[in-house]
Design an enzyme around this catalytic site. Structure first.
Site, mmCIF file in Angstrom:
data_model
loop_
_atom_site.group_PDB
_atom_site.id
_atom_site.type_symbol
_atom_site.label_atom_id
_atom_site.label_comp_id
_atom_site.label_asym_id
_atom_site.label_seq_id
_atom_site.Cartn_x
_atom_site.Cartn_y
_atom_site.Cartn_z
ATOM 1 N N ASP A 38 0.889 -1.469 -0.215
ATOM 2 C CA ASP A 38 0.512 -0.107 0.101
ATOM 3 C C ASP A 38 1.263 1.429 -0.245
ATOM 4 O OD1 ASP A 38 -1.745 -2.113 0.209
ATOM 5 O OD2 ASP A 38 -2.463 -1.658 2.547
ATOM 6 N N LYS A 60 -1.425 -8.648 -2.658
ATOM 7 C CA LYS A 60 -2.063 -7.893 -2.849
ATOM 8 C C LYS A 60 -1.610 -5.803 -2.777
ATOM 9 C CE LYS A 60 -4.324 -6.516 1.065
ATOM 10 N NZ LYS A 60 -5.110 -5.607 0.927
ATOM 11 N N LYS A 93 -12.481 -4.183 -3.522
ATOM 12 C CA LYS A 93 -13.807 -4.414 -2.007
ATOM 13 C C LYS A 93 -14.696 -3.790 -3.351
ATOM 14 C CE LYS A 93 -11.294 -3.962 1.891
ATOM 15 N NZ LYS A 93 -9.544 -3.618 1.805
ATOM 16 N N ALA A 95 -18.699 -2.749 -4.962
ATOM 17 C CA ALA A 95 -19.392 -3.305 -3.185
ATOM 18 C C ALA A 95 -20.989 -2.247 -3.579
ATOM 19 C CB ALA A 95 -19.093 -1.831 -2.148
ATOM 20 N N ILE A 97 -24.250 -1.964 -7.114
ATOM 21 C CA ILE A 97 -24.856 -3.257 -8.265
ATOM 22 C C ILE A 97 -24.195 -3.902 -9.286
ATOM 23 C CG2 ILE A 97 -27.018 -1.075 -7.738
ATOM 24 C CD1 ILE A 97 -27.525 -0.826 -10.713
#
Ligand code: BMP
Length: 266
Positions: A38, A60, A93, A95, A97
């Site tokens: 990160d 990641k 992540k 989130a 529709i």
């Protein structure tokens, strides 16, 4: 239960190619360590990955953090993935529709589905988020993790929410390969899900911004999770210290792997 099985034995429990490859990579590299990189500059990002690559089964990423992102970075990341034999997990992540997440996954600046073998999503929108992501990712052989639990103090992913997230995964076993969570689902029986766990540190318990840390032993041996995800514990604050970063990665790899070996014996 599956906890007593080796990672390589468990590869047969999956039809999803990303899940199989992750389990086989873990065994080949004797590593259940995923390093979370990160940082905001491509140069640091690639230098850290080159340093930790030999010790990690999975890198990641949060590519939206990079201030100088362009698509050639993905080519460099893929070259490192070949050089060091690790897989790639963009921690996006999702989130929204189904229609929106399918576009976010396939398109935009990052085109995540084209290079990230594993990604993740919140279950808050309900099963349509899995349908949307699966329409893009399943034909490419990608795998999805659902966020069943979080590591942060006061998070809302508990109780009924966590249970219903497990159920969403059971209903889409071809694409959902497991969870981001803090423990193996109770009473899992013969069903096999990968549990990848962030919030892992050997030296500190918190970061002052809500993050809560446990040790590799607590995560792998006591809670039955499969992969430890470690960020700052590995790369610290000075990204130029690549030798020290490599040493930390090896320290976490060894800690996670010995906890796994102990689990297999018990
Ligand atoms: P660190 O080890 O530096 O605290 O980083 C943890 C990483 O895992 C971060 O990239 C964060 O976005 C991610 N993460 C987390 O910490 N807790 C969760 O519940 C889910 C996450 O994805």
């Amino acid at each position: 239960g599956v906890q007593a099985l080796s990672y390589v034995q468990r590869a047969d429990n999956y039809t999803n190619p990303a899940a199989k490859e992750l389990l086989l990579t873990m065994e080949r590299k004797k590593s259940n360590l995923s390093v979370s990189v990160d940082v905001t500059k491509s140069r640091d990002f690639l230098a850290i990955i080159d340093a930790v690559g030999p010790y990690a089964c999975l890198i990641k990423t949060h590519v939206d953090i990079l201030e100088d992102f362009d698509f050639t970075l993905i080519e460099s990341l893929q070259a490192l993935s070949k050089k060091h034999d690790f897989m790639i997990f963009e921690d996006r992540k999702f989130a929204d529709i189904g229609n929106t997440v399918a576009l976010q996954y396939s398109s935009g600046v990052h085109r995540i589905a084209s290079w990230s073998q594993i990604t993740n999503a919140h279950s808050v929108p309900g099963p349509s988020i899995v349908a949307g992501l699966s329409s893009v990712g399943l034909p490419l052989g990608r795998g999805l993790l659902l966020l069943a639990e979080m590591s942060t103090a006061g998070n809302l992913a508990v109780g009924q929410y966590t249970e219903e997230t497990y159920q969403m995964a059971r209903d889409h076993r071809d694409f959902v390969i497991g969870f981001i969570g803090q423990r193996r689902p109770a009473g899992e029986g013969d069903e096999d899900f990968l549990v990848l766990t962030p919030g892992v540190e050997l030296d500190v318990k918190a970061d002052g911004m809500g993050q809560q840390y446990r040790t590799p032993r607590e995560v792998i041996l006591e809670s039955g999770c499969d992969v430890i995800i470690v960020g700052r514990g590995v790369y610290g604050k000075d990204y130029s210290l690549t030798e020290a970063i490599a040493q930390q990665a090896e320290r976490y790899r060894e800690s996670g792997w010995s906890a796994y070996l102990e689990r297999c014996k018990s």
